[in-house]
Design an enzyme around this catalytic site. Structure first.
Site, PDB file in Angstrom:
ATOM      1  N   TYR A 143       0.853  -1.179   0.000  1.00  0.00           N
ATOM      2  CA  TYR A 143       0.000   0.000   0.000  1.00  0.00           C
ATOM      3  C   TYR A 143       0.894   1.235   0.000  1.00  0.00           C
ATOM      4  CZ  TYR A 143      -3.699   3.180   1.768  1.00  0.00           C
ATOM      5  OH  TYR A 143      -4.595   4.222   1.954  1.00  0.00           O
ATOM      6  N   LYS A 173      -1.434  -1.159  -4.145  1.00  0.00           N
ATOM      7  CA  LYS A 173      -2.455  -0.120  -4.045  1.00  0.00           C
ATOM      8  C   LYS A 173      -1.707   1.203  -4.124  1.00  0.00           C
ATOM      9  CE  LYS A 173      -6.043   1.714  -0.908  1.00  0.00           C
ATOM     10  NZ  LYS A 173      -5.656   3.117  -0.983  1.00  0.00           N
TER      11      LYS A 173
END
Length: 256
Positions: A143, A173
């Site tokens: 992330y 992400k």
């Protein structure tokens, strides 16, 4: 998801954490929340305990209870439950990763530590490797959100290292406006999933090849954004642009 090679794509709602007036996690409402996302917003993937869910501000036990509830109610209704397990404490992150696997989550994700930051890309990969290893059967997604973590290593540089050292690594992400870095990731690592995380410029991410998107607005603008995705896939760029602009204006007026 780990066993069948299924790609994570489309919209992924970064869920809010429902709270009671006494500041306790409101678990009973999660079943309604899942049904709302599936039936009203046409969104069948969720990202739990991330930035939108204020996961870093919750206790480990609160995060575990939320994970259990989301997984339980999403089963048979949603395609993927991705659980964010990142923590400042490596041991807590590993504990949350193992717990997510035991609950039946479909994938895990983690941000970089953001107080004592990794000194170099290899140090970050070492941290992520240990987190992912605590749930080796689950796909792992890094992330990337440098505006909050302050960790600005280029993802296109990190991805090769993660691919080499983390067997369960599946993608990123990517919550940043650096579309050059994003496009390099997609160009260099076609076998991985790169999910764009800046809702108000998703159309730009799609042009560069985003496989999907993770964001807060898909909780309440999922149906609208799905219409934009369809318009883009059908080559109706003008319609897609108009929808993206309406989302941006909504975002601007809501937050500013």
């Amino acid at each position: 998801m780990a066993s069948d090679g299924k790609r994570l794509k489309g919209l992924v709602a970064a869920t809010f954490t429902p709270m009671t007036l006494n500041s306790e996690v409101n678990l009973p409402i999660i079943q309604q929340y899942v049904d709302y996302l599936v039936h009203k917003q046409k969104v069948k993937n969720i990202f739990v305990n991330g930035t939108t869910g204020e996961g870093m501000s919750l206790s480990v036990q609160e995060r575990k209870r939320l994970t259990e509830e989301w997984v339980k109610h999403a089963r048979g209704k949603m395609d993927n439950v991705v659980v964010h397990v990142g923590c400042l404490s490596l041991e807590d992150a590993k504990d949350l990763a193992a717990h997510a696997a035991s609950c039946g989550a479909d994938a895990i994700s983690a941000v970089s530590p953001s107080f004592m930051k990794p000194s170099c890309p290899d140090a970050l990969v070492m941290y992520l490797k240990e987190v992912a290893a605590a749930a080796p059967s689950l796909p792992f997604y890094y992330y990337h959100i440098p505006s909050l973590t302050g960790v600005t290593f280029r993802v296109s540089d990190l991805t090769g290292r993660m691919k080499a050292h983390i067997p369960s690594f599946r993608g990123v992400k990517f919550t940043d406006t650096n579309l050059l870095d994003f496009s390099l990731c997609i160009h260099l690592y076609k076998e991985h999933d790169f999910l764009y995380g800046v809702d108000e410029q998703l159309l730009g991410g799609l042009v560069f090849g985003a496989h999907g998107a993770v964001g807060s607005t898909y909780n309440y603008l999922g149906a609208t954004t799905n219409t934009m995705l369809t318009a883009y896939e059908e080559g109706d760029i003008e319609k897609a642009r108009k929808i993206q602009t309406s989302v941006f204006l909504f975002f601007f007026h809501f937050f500013f």
